[in-house]
Design a protein around this motif. Structure first.
Motif, PDB file in Angstrom:
ATOM      1  N   VAL A 887       0.831  -1.202   0.000  1.00  0.00           N
ATOM      2  CA  VAL A 887       0.000   0.000   0.000  1.00  0.00           C
ATOM      3  C   VAL A 887       0.869   1.257   0.000  1.00  0.00           C
ATOM      4  O   VAL A 887       0.542   2.259  -0.662  1.00  0.00           O
ATOM      5  N   GLU A 888       2.000   1.215   0.697  1.00  0.00           N
ATOM      6  CA  GLU A 888       2.894   2.376   0.716  1.00  0.00           C
ATOM      7  C   GLU A 888       3.477   2.627  -0.674  1.00  0.00           C
ATOM      8  O   GLU A 888       3.598   3.785  -1.109  1.00  0.00           O
ATOM      9  N   HIS A 889       3.866   1.576  -1.372  1.00  0.00           N
ATOM     10  CA  HIS A 889       4.335   1.741  -2.753  1.00  0.00           C
ATOM     11  C   HIS A 889       3.225   2.305  -3.631  1.00  0.00           C
ATOM     12  O   HIS A 889       3.485   3.116  -4.534  1.00  0.00           O
ATOM     13  N   LEU A 890       1.999   1.868  -3.380  1.00  0.00           N
ATOM     14  CA  LEU A 890       0.868   2.376  -4.156  1.00  0.00           C
ATOM     15  C   LEU A 890       0.680   3.880  -3.948  1.00  0.00           C
ATOM     16  O   LEU A 890       0.369   4.614  -4.899  1.00  0.00           O
ATOM     17  N   LYS A 891       0.880   4.334  -2.731  1.00  0.00           N
ATOM     18  CA  LYS A 891       0.729   5.760  -2.449  1.00  0.00           C
ATOM     19  C   LYS A 891       1.781   6.601  -3.162  1.00  0.00           C
ATOM     20  O   LYS A 891       1.541   7.792  -3.444  1.00  0.00           O
ATOM     21  N   LEU A 892       2.962   6.015  -3.453  1.00  0.00           N
ATOM     22  CA  LEU A 892       4.044   6.781  -4.072  1.00  0.00           C
ATOM     23  C   LEU A 892       3.860   6.967  -5.573  1.00  0.00           C
ATOM     24  O   LEU A 892       4.618   7.718  -6.194  1.00  0.00           O
ATOM     25  N   ILE A 893       2.899   6.282  -6.171  1.00  0.00           N
ATOM     26  CA  ILE A 893       2.649   6.435  -7.610  1.00  0.00           C
ATOM     27  C   ILE A 893       2.006   7.805  -7.841  1.00  0.00           C
ATOM     28  O   ILE A 893       0.988   8.157  -7.230  1.00  0.00           O
ATOM     29  N   PRO A 896      -2.561   9.292 -11.177  1.00  0.00           N
ATOM     30  CA  PRO A 896      -3.807   8.732 -10.613  1.00  0.00           C
ATOM     31  C   PRO A 896      -4.385   7.618 -11.478  1.00  0.00           C
ATOM     32  O   PRO A 896      -5.063   6.720 -10.956  1.00  0.00           O
ATOM     33  N   HIS A 897      -4.153   7.657 -12.786  1.00  0.00           N
ATOM     34  CA  HIS A 897      -4.676   6.594 -13.655  1.00  0.00           C
ATOM     35  C   HIS A 897      -4.031   5.247 -13.302  1.00  0.00           C
ATOM     36  O   HIS A 897      -4.731   4.232 -13.173  1.00  0.00           O
ATOM     37  N   ILE A 898      -2.706   5.237 -13.184  1.00  0.00           N
ATOM     38  CA  ILE A 898      -2.016   3.988 -12.802  1.00  0.00           C
ATOM     39  C   ILE A 898      -2.389   3.598 -11.387  1.00  0.00           C
ATOM     40  O   ILE A 898      -2.619   2.415 -11.087  1.00  0.00           O
ATOM     41  N   GLN A 899      -2.492   4.598 -10.497  1.00  0.00           N
ATOM     42  CA  GLN A 899      -2.845   4.316  -9.105  1.00  0.00           C
ATOM     43  C   GLN A 899      -4.238   3.703  -8.988  1.00  0.00           C
ATOM     44  O   GLN A 899      -4.461   2.753  -8.229  1.00  0.00           O
ATOM     45  N   LEU A 900      -5.161   4.233  -9.756  1.00  0.00           N
ATOM     46  CA  LEU A 900      -6.525   3.706  -9.723  1.00  0.00           C
ATOM     47  C   LEU A 900      -6.585   2.267 -10.262  1.00  0.00           C
ATOM     48  O   LEU A 900      -7.241   1.399  -9.679  1.00  0.00           O
ATOM     49  N   GLY A 901      -5.896   2.018 -11.359  1.00  0.00           N
ATOM     50  CA  GLY A 901      -5.916   0.665 -11.928  1.00  0.00           C
ATOM     51  C   GLY A 901      -5.261  -0.365 -11.021  1.00  0.00           C
ATOM     52  O   GLY A 901      -5.784  -1.473 -10.844  1.00  0.00           O
ATOM     53  N   ILE A 902      -4.119  -0.002 -10.419  1.00  0.00           N
ATOM     54  CA  ILE A 902      -3.433  -0.937  -9.521  1.00  0.00           C
ATOM     55  C   ILE A 902      -4.299  -1.217  -8.300  1.00  0.00           C
ATOM     56  O   ILE A 902      -4.416  -2.364  -7.843  1.00  0.00           O
ATOM     57  N   SER A 903      -4.946  -0.175  -7.758  1.00  0.00           N
ATOM     58  CA  SER A 903      -5.812  -0.364  -6.581  1.00  0.00           C
ATOM     59  C   SER A 903      -6.971  -1.299  -6.898  1.00  0.00           C
ATOM     60  O   SER A 903      -7.322  -2.187  -6.105  1.00  0.00           O
ATOM     61  N   THR A 904      -7.584  -1.067  -8.052  1.00  0.00           N
ATOM     62  CA  THR A 904      -8.709  -1.916  -8.440  1.00  0.00           C
ATOM     63  C   THR A 904      -8.270  -3.377  -8.612  1.00  0.00           C
ATOM     64  O   THR A 904      -8.965  -4.309  -8.157  1.00  0.00           O
ATOM     65  N   MET A 905      -7.143  -3.616  -9.265  1.00  0.00           N
ATOM     66  CA  MET A 905      -6.665  -4.991  -9.455  1.00  0.00           C
ATOM     67  C   MET A 905      -6.284  -5.632  -8.128  1.00  0.00           C
ATOM     68  O   MET A 905      -6.537  -6.831  -7.914  1.00  0.00           O
ATOM     69  N   MET A 906      -5.653  -4.889  -7.230  1.00  0.00           N
ATOM     70  CA  MET A 906      -5.314  -5.440  -5.916  1.00  0.00           C
ATOM     71  C   MET A 906      -6.568  -5.869  -5.168  1.00  0.00           C
ATOM     72  O   MET A 906      -6.622  -6.938  -4.565  1.00  0.00           O
ATOM     73  N   TRP A 907      -7.605  -4.985  -5.196  1.00  0.00           N
ATOM     74  CA  TRP A 907      -8.831  -5.295  -4.458  1.00  0.00           C
ATOM     75  C   TRP A 907      -9.539  -6.533  -5.016  1.00  0.00           C
ATOM     76  O   TRP A 907      -9.911  -7.441  -4.268  1.00  0.00           O
ATOM     77  N   SER A 908      -9.702  -6.560  -6.316  1.00  0.00           N
ATOM     78  CA  SER A 908     -10.465  -7.665  -6.905  1.00  0.00           C
ATOM     79  C   SER A 908      -9.691  -8.973  -6.935  1.00  0.00           C
ATOM     80  O   SER A 908     -10.292 -10.054  -6.905  1.00  0.00           O
TER      81      SER A 908
END
Length: 1053
Positions: A887-893, A896-908
């Motif tokens: 999650v910390e690596h995710l915050k450093l992106i 927002p487009h890459i951040q949103l896609g990575i978050s969605t894939m992690m969740w699902s």
């Protein structure tokens, strides 16, 4: 028929046995005085020996070779098997004295016969070895006594009042037969086996019988139960009863017993079915009942305290059916074949008669040859050594089909024991020598192959003897396929001298040439020719390597101008690469490439004339041919000329050269300048061979070099080879430029452009591989080092480089903030931090990112690191630190487009199933604790951290969704040198392809995650789903909310 003697055991303490058995004599037998010395000294001292003392003793060896009994008069010694280590460290079996003492209990009786019977184990876990061995001893008083291996008396019975002449055990019928001068007694093996096992409980059963008709009986053999055919039954009835004879409905069962002795050299006795259970003998049939045997057992255990002898039941006379009467010739011994169809009888005339037991006739008789068939003679140079023949003729007693499944019984049936040499040998008769049809040739060839295998395993054989034996075996083999197999075995042997191999191969080649061409196998002849060329090549190259004169480097080195500047530029990286790549490893002397053998060069084979094809073990062949030249210890041009004259194609020589160069990367980096110059000399010499450089626009020669470097994981050696080949190719093109037209310069520039791209890629791979070789810090996650090459990076797709670096970041357990600082070139100057980074990997990481500005951009690297950590967390959910750092690596992106896609894939992909299980579990039981591991897959301690990460992930998801409309999507690109990547899409590309999310639904998820996290943190008992304001909200949450944060698409829309 010929045979060989295989030594399998060594007799220990034989002098002690002799002294114990002959201690009552004033003079010792003519025997060696020092049996504890060496074999050679014993042979010298016993050169004049005439009467070996063992032939005056009763000797019996167990068929399992684990017990030897030596008895004389009333004394006996038992020798049991033991394993010892000789001076050379080899394990060998010995027979040492385990018990010695007096056997006789009656006054004046002596041991007259003995036999060792191994008893099979009745346990299902047995592997076929005997449970214990029973020693059966016959005495001159008529007693038969049974002992254990330690000399403990088990049973004793007086079955006949005459000396016991011979004890025998028939394996197939399992019966013990006891021969007396005028009678024979047989005991059922099953009853005897059960009685021996139950001796300690005083239970024993048996039956015995015997007969009288021959003057003397010396030996016997019980053939077993036989049934006559109907024709023989009718024939016998017609002869005996005439025309009115009646014939029974079924042929009667008969039990023939074959004996040998005086008056009748050999004779047959038949016992019909009514008397079978009495266990007949050849001359006396004694109907001993089980009651007698049980009564006798009482006497056995009381050790015959009363001096009166036990009662012996009178015998039933039984006459001889037929035989060979001969008053002058006396039979001495009889031996039954394992199949119970043949028997051999020896007599005092030195003849051996072969009997057909089914028909009762003599098949053949061998005339006397001056030897005694009972006591064998073995030639030993000018002297003759005598030995005692021990024939078992049986195996284990008590073997049945249930307990013996899977057993591999191995017994020694015929053994030779010598009192001088203290060795036990077994007679090995090759089965092919008993064949007379066409199959005997192939069988003989297979036996010769075994002889050659034994010869190749011998390490202390003189070269002359080795050459003579191997040549004889090879020429004696008849079948070409087997001959080819033997030749290849010889050539693949590491210990065979090359001169011997050359002589053997030449002899076979000459033999084939002298034969009729139609009878010669063409494949075998071609193999001989190619191997002779190979042997000659090996000899020539070996002489060049061994020569003291090394040619000076006088060739033109203009094409290497500026190579030292290149080496200076990449020198620091090469030093880091060599430093990180030098790890402790285990190597074996026989696998060292510095000691090449001919079998390693045999990876070359002549095919289609003088051409060679290469197969396995190229590195070993390359080491032998070229490593001395690369080190500057061998004349490079002479070696190349010799190889060219041998008919090896330049392309194959190039493969061998590059293989050894890449394999010995560590040695190359020790002296890079010298090694590069020697490689340049060899490469130019090979490229100048005839037909190498053709008129093609892209030369196949240089394309082969590029392909080898592209596929290699040895980045440093591949880069040096590419630099040398690039300059050699450029010099070759320049030298031919005057003869080329202007229109052909386009092809020339394409060739050089491919070299520029290849060198650029190899430099990138070298820096990247140097970073990946940095070992992890102590206490880090660790893992296998990633090996990369140009080929693997291109096949990994556009995200292959970032994926490799992210795996290295995980191995280093590098915190996200630390990675951010390194990427921003803001190194921490704290002394402790420098202590923990002795290899200065931050500079290496910065250098790698500079060489891959697009593939390792901060957002792409953070995205891959985020994905790597969440993947590792999914493998071990108890490690909550991995999910937190993801999650910390995710915050450093920043995008927002890459951040949103990575978050969605992690969740699902990783989060939603565990999150949903946790919510429903808390709704059901109000608290988690033990059930959380079963339903969620996470312990209660790690659950709090997991729910906290879920809250942060959903918050990042909402923030990214809000910022997407304000920023345009980034354009992903790769470096120009790596634009040919083909493979899976990168994580960033997959993230940009994700659909948007439903913001209110994400808010509900975040609220629920916060509620669950608070309940776990403060140990609250609450039903989270019941806290929603309406039933519709709970149903919506149950159906959609806990499955996906993306908007639900209705099928009715």
């Amino acid at each position: 028929m010929s045979c060989s003697l295989l030594e399998f055991c060594w007799l220990q303490e034989l002098k002690t046995v002799r002294d114990f058995l002959y201690q009552s004599k004033k003079t010792e037998p003519a025997e060696d005085k020092n049996q504890t010395g060496t074999v050679s000294s014993v042979e010298e001292e016993t050169a004049g020996q005439k009467d070996p003392w063992l032939q005056d003793c009763v000797v019996s060896l167990s068929p399992c070779s684990d017990l030897l009994v030596v008895a004389r008069e009333h004394r006996a010694a038992f020798l049991s098997a033991k394993w010892r280590t000789d001076d050379s460290g080899r394990e060998e079996m010995t027979l040492a004295v385990s018990w010695s003492g007096t056997l006789s209990s009656e006054e004046g009786e002596c041991v007259s016969s003995a036999i060792c019977i191994p008893l099979a184990s009745q346990k299902r876990s047995s592997t076929g070895r005997p449970d214990w061995t029973c020693v059966v001893v016959g005495f001159t008083s008529g007693y038969v006594r049974f002992y254990t291996e330690s000399g403990v008396l088990l049973l004793a019975q007086l079955l006949h009042e005459d000396p016991v002449l011979r004890l025998k055990l028939t394996e197939q019928h399992e019966e013990l037969s006891i021969l007396y001068p005028g009678a024979m007694v047989t005991i059922d093996g099953f009853s005897l086996f059960q009685s021996l096992r139950a001796c300690r409980n005083q239970v024993a059963r048996a039956a015995a019988a015997g007969s009288d008709d021959m003057d003397t009986i010396v030996d016997h053999s019980s053939v077993g139960i036989m049934t006559l055919c109907v024709f023989d039954q009718m024939k016998n009835a017609s002869i005996l009863g005439g025309f009115s004879a009646s014939v029974k409905g079924s042929p009667p069962a008969m039990k023939p017993v074959c004996d040998c002795g005086s008056w009748h050299t050999w004779a047959f006795t038949m016992l019909e079915a009514p008397s079978l259970f009495c266990q007949c003998g050849s001359a006396v049939a004694s109907k001993l009942t089980s009651a007698l045997f049980s009564a006798a057992s009482v006497l056995w255990f009381k050790r015959l305290s009363r001096k009166q002898k036990p009662k012996v039941e009178p015998a039933t006379p039984l006459g001889i059916r037929f035989g060979l009467p001969d008053s002058r010739r006396h039979g001495e011994s009889i031996c039954l074949s394992p199949c119970n169809t043949l028997a051999g009888v020896t007599d005092d005339f030195g003849r051996v008669t072969l009997l057909d037991l089914a028909r009762g006739i003599a098949i053949s008789s061998m005339p006397p040859g001056g030897e005694s068939w009972r006591c064998g003679r073995m030639q030993q140079g000018p002297r003759v050594g005598a030995f005692t023949v021990l024939y078992a003729g049986y195996g284990l007693m008590g073997v049945n089909s249930v307990t013996s499944q899977g057993w591999q019984l191995h017994t020694q049936q015929v053994c030779l024991m010598g009192s001088v040499h203290r060795r036990l040998r077994t007679v090995n008769v090759p089965f092919h020598l008993a064949l007379s049809d066409k199959k005997s040739e192939q069988a003989k060839d297979m036996h010769l192959v075994k002889r050659l295998t034994t010869l190749l395993k011998s390490r202390d054989v003189e070269p002359d003897i080795f050459e003579s034996e191997a040549r004889s075996i090879l020429l004696d083999i008849k079948h070409p396929a087997i001959k080819k197999q033997v030749l290849e075995s010889l050539l693949s042997n590491k210990n065979a001298p090359v001169s011997c191999l050359t002589s053997i191969t030449c002899a076979l080649h000459d033999t084939l040439k002298q034969k009729d061409p139609e009878e010669v196998d063409i494949a075998l002849l071609q193999l001989c020719s190619s191997q002779l060329k190979l042997l000659q090549l090996y000899t020539d190259i070996h002489q060049l390597h061994s020569a003291a004169d090394v040619e000076a480097s006088t060739e033109n080195q203009d094409s290497l101008e500026g190579i030292e500047d290149e080496l200076s530029r990449i020198g620091p990286t090469l030093q880091h690469y060599a430093q990180h790549g030098s790890r402790p490893s285990v190597s074996f002397a026989q696998d060292s490439p510095d000691s090449p053998h001919l079998p390693r060069l045999s990876s070359l084979r002549w095919r289609h004339g003088s051409r060679l094809r290469t197969c396995s073990c190229l590195s070993f062949a390359g080491n032998f041919l070229f490593w001395g030249c690369l080190c500057g210890k061998s004349p490079r041009h002479k070696v190349c000329d010799t190889l060219q004259q041998a008919g090896i194609s330049p392309q194959q020589l190039l493969s061998l050269l590059l293989s050894v160069w890449l394999q010995r990367e560590k040695e190359v980096l020790q002296k890079p300048v010298e090694s590069v110059r020697n490689l340049h000399t060899l490469l130019v010499a090979l490229s100048n061979m005839k037909g190498v450089l053709g008129p093609q626009s892209i030369s196949p020669w240089w394309q082969q070099v590029r392909c080898t470097c592209i596929q290699s994981h040895n980045a440093a050696a591949a880069l040096l080879a590419a630099l040398v080949a690039h300059r050699a190719a450029k010099a070759s093109i320049t030298s031919r430029a005057d003869s080329k037209l202007q229109s052909e310069w386009e092809a020339v520039s394409l060739e050089l452009e491919q070299w520029v791209v290849c060198v650029r890629q190899l430099e990138d791979v070298l820096v990247l591989q140097t970073l990946l070789l940095v070992p992890p810090l102590q206490g880090a996650a660790g893992g296998a080092t990633v090996q990369c090459s140009i080929k693997t990076l291109l096949e990994g797709g556009t995200g292959g480089i970032a994926d490799s670096v992210s795996k290295w970041v995980f191995r280093q357990s590098m915190a996200p903030e630390r990675l951010k600082e390194i990427l921003q070139k803001r190194e921490n100057t704290d002394g402790d931090e420098k202590h923990h980074c002795p290899l200065c990997f931050p500079e290496l990481l910065v250098a790698v990112c500079q060489r891959f500005p697009h593939s390792l951009s901060p957002d792409l690297l953070f995205a891959h690191c985020c994905w790597e950590y969440v993947v590792q967390w999914n493998k071990d959910p108890e490690e909550g630190r991995y999910l937190c750092w993801a999650v910390e690596h995710l915050k450093l992106i920043s995008s927002p487009h890459i951040q949103l896609g990575i978050s969605t894939m992690m969740w699902s992909t990783f989060i939603v199933k565990r999150f949903s299980a946790a919510a429903f579990l808390m709704e059901k039981v109000n608290h988690l604790h033990i059930l959380c591991v079963q339903d969620v897959g996470i312990g209660d301690k790690a659950m709090t951290s997991f729910l906290g990460c879920c809250v942060q992930l959903l918050q990042v998801l909402m923030e990214a969704d809000s910022a997407v409309e304000e920023v345009s999507a980034p354009e992903l690109s790769v470096e120009e040198a790596w634009c040919g990547a083909e493979g899976p899409a990168s994580i960033a590309e997959l993230a940009l392809d994700q659909r948007g999310v439903h913001f209110p639904l994400v808010q509900h998820h975040c609220l629920l995650a916060s509620l669950l996290h608070a309940a776990m943190t403060f140990s609250l008992r609450v039903k989270p789903l019941s806290l929603f304001d309406s039933k519709v909200s709970r149903q919506t949450a149950n159906r959609h909310m806990l499955t996906n944060v993306q908007p639900h698409i209705s099928t009715n829309a």
